[in-house]
Scaffold this active site. Structure first.
Site, mmCIF file in Angstrom:
data_model
loop_
_atom_site.group_PDB
_atom_site.id
_atom_site.type_symbol
_atom_site.label_atom_id
_atom_site.label_comp_id
_atom_site.label_asym_id
_atom_site.label_seq_id
_atom_site.Cartn_x
_atom_site.Cartn_y
_atom_site.Cartn_z
ATOM 1 N N GLN A 1 -1.605 3.254 -5.338
ATOM 2 C CA GLN A 1 -2.692 3.909 -4.599
ATOM 3 C C GLN A 1 -4.069 3.748 -5.248
ATOM 4 O O GLN A 1 -5.063 3.576 -4.558
ATOM 5 C CB GLN A 1 -2.362 5.382 -4.379
ATOM 6 N N ARG B 1 0.798 -1.240 0.000
ATOM 7 C CA ARG B 1 0.000 0.000 0.000
ATOM 8 C C ARG B 1 0.821 1.274 0.000
ATOM 9 O O ARG B 1 0.298 2.331 -0.309
ATOM 10 C CB ARG B 1 -0.936 -0.010 1.206
ATOM 11 N N ASP C 1 -5.756 0.529 -4.151
ATOM 12 C CA ASP C 1 -5.823 0.241 -2.714
ATOM 13 C C ASP C 1 -7.268 0.082 -2.228
ATOM 14 O O ASP C 1 -7.896 1.008 -1.718
ATOM 15 C CB ASP C 1 -5.096 1.351 -1.943
ATOM 16 N N SER D 1 -8.030 0.632 1.563
ATOM 17 C CA SER D 1 -8.277 2.029 1.930
ATOM 18 C C SER D 1 -9.661 2.479 1.482
ATOM 19 O O SER D 1 -10.385 3.114 2.254
ATOM 20 C CB SER D 1 -7.223 2.957 1.310
ATOM 21 N N TYR E 1 2.074 1.053 9.680
ATOM 22 C CA TYR E 1 1.093 0.486 10.603
ATOM 23 C C TYR E 1 1.577 0.629 12.047
ATOM 24 O O TYR E 1 2.738 0.965 12.288
ATOM 25 C CB TYR E 1 0.873 -0.998 10.312
#
Ligand code: NAD
Length: 388
Positions: free
Chosen positions: A127, A121, A130, A133, A228
């Site tokens: 993007q 990601r 993704d 998301s 993360y």
């Protein structure tokens, strides 16, 4: 090359992998689209809308017999796995790290399995692909609407001839993609919003959305790999819970979104914290699953009201409750990933390239993705023990 759009069969799943408006880009790339009859019905896209956009509507058997690639949202059911055939590719949220056995089965059938939840990601060129998301975004928005719906008062400050309503105090725990959308949505509804995350970089993001970041004295920054959070130590977790309790008691609404990849979600709202909340307060636990959630009392897939009058909502698939909007974004993501693999009208895999390395789980009869492969390796015999 023929691209099939499957009808989702998982309970409660109303999304669809492609929406009619996404077909143009794929047909322009020379792809022929087959849509399983009724595929878009749950998201209010009739077969006729797909046909008008240039697709052929086919039966279930025809879809699996004719498609070179099958696009879907959730993993195939057992029956659908039985319909997939060698040389065919399937793309969706296949959750290989949660269910590596499915990957092994698909590999044995000669199916190329490509999983959107394994996308790297942080690559900027990934993007547009993704889907984690885009779907978390839908979830964060919908969580606030559920909370507002269950809360028996106004979210905004309201001054009327009949009196004044004070704004709701809303706390968002976990400020990833879902949390940021939840903050924005609660602010747009007029609530006073506070937020907390263990990654200190989120402080500025929270402030930029007009919310107040809660700084806990007891927990240092816990940024882990790939943007993360890392798991907290038991001591850090206990200190975090104790300090959060004081904030939670003053809230009307708490929305929790905290996750740590590959682990049980952290416990942020203890049973004691819930007992200290006012009657009429609402908690939405977005992290709840059969593994547990961010709130000690939440029951995955259920809404409960505690003895002290706190409503705890633990939805299990929020994006599916906004199927057309969620599918519109998902279709963009899956189309971008599909086109990444299409070269000269065929699926082409370059195993020196990061998106391919991350997302292609099985190929050529083997499980090829490193993390999934590792899970399927027989466990090493315990020291001193004899191999089984
Ligand atoms: P996620 O769903 O894994 O977790 C949600 C949030 O919970 C995270 O912000 C995490 O820090 C937080 N959290 C975990 N443990 C916690 C605890 N004990 N207490 C409080 N909060 C806790 O995260 P996500 O939304 O999928 O993404 C998180 C981050 O990943 C993003 O904000 C970003 O940094 C990165 N990301 C980057 C890109 C990109 O570069 N294009 C895309 C997506 C995500």
């Amino acid at each position: 090359m023929k691209v099939g759009v499957a009808r989702e069969t998982a309970a409660g799943e109303r999304r669809v992998a492609l929406v009619p408006e996404a077909l143009g880009k794929l047909t322009a790339a020379g792809l022929e689209i087959l849509v399983e009859t009724g595929a878009g019905a749950g998201a209010a896209f009739p077969d006729s809308a797909y046909a008008e956009a240039g697709a052929t509507i086919v039966s279930t058997a025809d879809l699996y017999a004719r498609a070179d690639v099958v696009l879907r949202v959730q993993k195939p059911s057992e029956a659908e796995v039985g319909l997939l055939r060698g040389g065919q590719a399937v793309i969706g949220f296949l959750a290989p790290l949660i269910e590596p056995g499915l990957a092994a089965t698909l590999a044995a059938r000669g199916v190329t399995a490509i999983s959107l939840d394994a996308l790297p990601r942080t690559l900027s060129r990934a993007q547009s692909m993704d889907a984690l998301s885009s779907q978390a975004n839908v979830g964060g928005y919908k969580a606030v609407l559920l909370a507002a719906n269950a809360y028996g008062r106004y979210f905004p400050l309201l001054t009327t001839a009949a009196g004044t309503a004070r704004p709701a105090n809303v706390l968002i725990l976990g400020v990833g993609v879902a949390g940021l959308q939840a903050i924005g949505t609660a602010r747009r509804l007029g609530a006073v919003v506070k937020a907390y995350d263990v990654r200190s970089e989120t402080k500025e993001q929270v402030a930029s959305l007009g919310a107040q970041f809660i700084v806990l004295k007891s927990v240092a920054d816990a940024t882990g790999e790939g943007g993360y959070a890392r798991a907290l130590t038991p001591e850090e977790q206990a200190a975090q819970q104790a300090e959060l309790n004081g904030h939670i008691a003053a809230m009307d609404v708490v929305i929790t979104t905290a996750q740590v990849p590959g682990r049980r979600p952290p416990l942020l709202v203890t049973a004691d914290a819930v007992r200290a909340m006012k009657s009429g307060s609402v908690i939405v636990d977005m992290a709840a699953s059969t593994l547990g959630g961010n709130c000690e009392l939440s029951k995955a897939g259920e809404t409960i009201v505690t003895d002290n009058g706190v409503t705890i909502i633990a939805p299990d698939n929020l994006p599916a409750t906004m199927p057309a909007g969620a599918s519109q974004f998902y279709a963009r993501n899956i189309s971008a990933l599909l086109l990444h693999f299409v070269k000269d009208g065929a699926m082409t895999y370059d195993f020196a390239e990061e998106i391919t390395v991350g997302t292609v789980i099985t190929h050529g009869g083997q499980v090829v993705q490193a993390a999934t492969k590792k899970l399927l390796e027989p466990a090493a015999p315990a020291a001193g023990g004899s191999p089984a």
